[in-house]
Design a protein around this motif. Structure first.
Motif, PDB file in Angstrom:
ATOM      1  N   PRO A 267       0.728  -1.161   0.000  1.00  0.00           N
ATOM      2  CA  PRO A 267      -0.048   0.139  -0.068  1.00  0.00           C
ATOM      3  C   PRO A 267       0.704   1.245  -0.097  1.00  0.00           C
ATOM      4  N   VAL A 268       0.157   2.481  -0.149  1.00  0.00           N
ATOM      5  CA  VAL A 268       0.926   3.668  -0.283  1.00  0.00           C
ATOM      6  C   VAL A 268       0.652   4.321   1.178  1.00  0.00           C
ATOM      7  N   PRO A 269       1.635   4.798   1.819  1.00  0.00           N
ATOM      8  CA  PRO A 269       1.713   5.031   3.276  1.00  0.00           C
ATOM      9  C   PRO A 269       0.771   6.589   3.248  1.00  0.00           C
ATOM     10  N   PHE A 270       0.829   7.515   2.274  1.00  0.00           N
ATOM     11  CA  PHE A 270      -0.119   8.678   2.375  1.00  0.00           C
ATOM     12  C   PHE A 270      -1.663   8.138   1.835  1.00  0.00           C
ATOM     13  N   CYS A 271      -1.980   7.252   1.582  1.00  0.00           N
ATOM     14  CA  CYS A 271      -3.373   6.810   1.117  1.00  0.00           C
ATOM     15  C   CYS A 271      -4.008   6.210   2.565  1.00  0.00           C
ATOM     16  N   THR A 272      -3.990   7.232   3.555  1.00  0.00           N
ATOM     17  CA  THR A 272      -4.451   7.105   4.715  1.00  0.00           C
ATOM     18  C   THR A 272      -6.030   6.706   4.546  1.00  0.00           C
ATOM     19  N   PRO A 273      -6.726   5.939   5.692  1.00  0.00           N
ATOM     20  CA  PRO A 273      -8.132   5.772   5.552  1.00  0.00           C
ATOM     21  C   PRO A 273      -9.059   7.045   5.534  1.00  0.00           C
ATOM     22  N   ALA A 359      -2.108  -7.739   4.500  1.00  0.00           N
ATOM     23  CA  ALA A 359      -1.509  -6.458   5.393  1.00  0.00           C
ATOM     24  C   ALA A 359       0.030  -6.080   4.958  1.00  0.00           C
ATOM     25  N   LYS A 360       0.433  -7.015   4.183  1.00  0.00           N
ATOM     26  CA  LYS A 360       1.877  -6.947   3.806  1.00  0.00           C
ATOM     27  C   LYS A 360       2.217  -5.881   2.761  1.00  0.00           C
ATOM     28  N   THR A 361       3.435  -5.243   2.721  1.00  0.00           N
ATOM     29  CA  THR A 361       3.811  -4.423   1.807  1.00  0.00           C
ATOM     30  C   THR A 361       4.346  -5.036   0.465  1.00  0.00           C
ATOM     31  N   ALA A 362       3.921  -4.802  -0.565  1.00  0.00           N
ATOM     32  CA  ALA A 362       4.837  -5.218  -1.985  1.00  0.00           C
ATOM     33  C   ALA A 362       5.340  -4.181  -2.592  1.00  0.00           C
ATOM     34  N   VAL A 363       6.672  -4.420  -2.989  1.00  0.00           N
ATOM     35  CA  VAL A 363       7.413  -3.548  -3.787  1.00  0.00           C
ATOM     36  C   VAL A 363       7.812  -4.342  -4.879  1.00  0.00           C
ATOM     37  N   THR A 364       7.525  -3.755  -6.115  1.00  0.00           N
ATOM     38  CA  THR A 364       7.860  -4.240  -7.338  1.00  0.00           C
ATOM     39  C   THR A 364       9.020  -3.285  -8.037  1.00  0.00           C
TER      40      THR A 364
END
Ligand code: AMP
Ligand code: GLY
Length: 454
Positions: A267-273, A359-364
């Motif tokens: 996910p993108v940290p600044f895309c908060t709820p 809930a994991k972070t994916a980096v491509t």
């Protein structure tokens, strides 16, 4: 004991066919799925779909990677008649359209209007809905009509050039010029001076991007940070798929030419709820209402290219498909059977399916051919893929040579995705693997996700 497993949204047709051929010993529904396209996005879609129960995935035309998760079919995405014959001969029940061109060219209309194809589910909008991507002028007019936040703009053609120049004068630098039609991702120019902007406006209207720039949208420049939000809708209901951030420039630190995309984080940290709630309320819901008011039956993906301006989302662009390389990160974070979601989408009952994100972070990280996005060579033998660990490698532009070796076949070649509990961890795992893949001229960015480290 006889058992029929039905999925949400599954029409009994498959089960009946199965029953007819197998007597009463029914254990599962077979799902024959055709994915159209040949890039990393299509490999990621096919990879995810192939993990679903009963799924048999075909990819047309596919690449060397899709051949590992399904069966490649030698058909072009523009060959609607060939696709029809293949679907009928192979009992296809779901078609997933990867790229935008066949959608803009009316593949969904083709399926809906054909007696024999009408019952085959197809993911994507009809040609009218695809105008959201196919015509920037249409998209801007749609947003204005539906009160969707976006940059101020004026649409011009040769006859209204003077008004265009006046509008440019009313804006502050930098200036944004967009070709109205599809221009292979190259149709947006950002100019630093008014003089350059006026020159380029003339060039565009004079045919710089062929007929795609006979109409040009002049836009106010939005300052902020971009992200990609993906909506899957059946027209009535929708789900938000994992969002992602794309890295478009070729060089580290966002330098150099624009590309199709050099990497992604989800996910993108600044895309908060809070931010995503604004996206839903201000953009997703009015977009779906607007489509409904225009009588567009939209069963597919809507990719919102957004600018986060001080915590408020603005639409930079709509796409009517998934993003590439965002899909290579996003698909790895969807839990459960993705085909359940797509069948339910096509059957209009997305609200009936449970859907969860990891809930994991994916980096491509995308590995590209030397020279890309300008001229590059193809046919370079690739090695090291057998050494990869703790990651997934999605093929973007690969093929087999006469000796059966995997070789480069495009500008963007292969996308390596790794997971972690943080961006830092996912980045480390991705880059350890990126270093293992070798081919002559190989190039990649070293800073994917770096800007998002906290
Ligand atoms: P598009 O094809 O519309 O996504 O535009 C390509 C890229 O140009 C976007 O990803 C942005 O980085 C940039 N861009 C487009 N429109 C604007 C705008 N109004 N303000 C700032 N940047 C823009
Ligand atoms: N990654 C941007 C796009 O797919 O258009």
């Amino acid at each position: 004991m006889e058992q029929i497993i039905m999925y949400p949204g599954e029409v009994s047709k498959d089960a009946v066919d199965w029953k007819a051929t197998q007597g009463q010993h029914i254990t599962a529904v077979v799902r024959n799925i055709l994915v159209l396209g040949s890039g990393g996005r299509e490999h990621a879609l096919a990879w995810k779909l192939a993990q679903g129960e009963g799924a048999k995935v075909f990819i047309a035309p596919g690449n060397a990677g899709t051949a590992e998760v399904g069966t490649n079919v030698n058909l072009k995405v523009s060959d609607f008649e060939g696709i029809k014959q293949f679907c009928l001969a192979n009992g296809i029940t779901l078609v997933v359209v990867g790229p935008e061109q066949p959608l803009v060219d009316g593949i969904v209309d083709f399926f809906k209007q054909d007696e024999q194809l009408r019952t085959i589910r197809i993911i994507g909008p009809d040609s009218k809905g695809a105008q959201l991507e196919g015509s920037k002028a249409f998209a801007k007019e749609f947003m204005a009509r539906n009160g969707i936040p976006t940059a101020r703009c004026l649409t011009v053609n040769k006859d209204s050039l003077e008004q265009g120049v006046e509008f440019l004068k009313s804006l502050k630098a930098p200036y944004v010029l967009k070709a109205d039609g599809l221009a292979a991702g190259k149709g947006v120019l950002i100019l630093d001076s008014l003089e350059e902007a006026v020159t380029e406006l003339n060039n565009m209207l004079g045919g710089k991007f062929g007929s795609a720039s006979a109409t040009v949208v002049i836009e106010e420049f939005l300052k902020g940070i971009e992200c990609s939000v993906f909506v899957l809708t059946d027209s009535e209901h929708y789900v938000l798929l994992p969002e992602a951030k794309d890295y478009k420039r070729i060089g580290d630190g966002d330098t150099g030419l624009n590309t199709g995309g050099m990497g992604a984080v989800s996910p993108v940290p600044f895309c908060t709820p809070d931010f995503l709630q604004k996206v839903e309320g201000r953009i997703v819901k009015p977009t779906l209402q607007g489509l409904k008011a225009d009588h567009v039956d939209y069963k597919g993906f809507i990719f919102l290219g957004l600018m986060n301006c001080g915590g408020d989302p603005y639409v930079i662009e709509y796409n009517v498909r998934m993003g590439d390389p965002e899909t290579e990160a996003v698909m790895t974070r969807i839990e459960g059977d993705f085909a359940d979601l797509l069948y339910a989408c096509a059957d209009g009952c997305l609200d009936k399916v449970h859907y969860a994100k990891s809930a994991k972070t994916a980096v491509t990280v995308m590995l590209v051919s030397g020279g890309y996005p300008e001229a590059y060579q193809k046919g370079k033998v690739m090695t090291g893929m057998n050494l990869l660990k703790d990651c997934v490698a999605f093929h973007a532009g690969t093929a087999f040579n006469a000796e059966g070796q995997v070789v480069t076949a495009g500008g963007r070649v292969i996308a390596v995705t790794a997971h972690g509990d943080s961006i830092l961890e996912a980045r480390e795992k991705a880059y350890i693997n990126v270093e293992k893949i070798k081919f002559e001229g190989e190039n990649h960015r070293h800073d994917i996700g770096f800007d998002l480290l906290q």
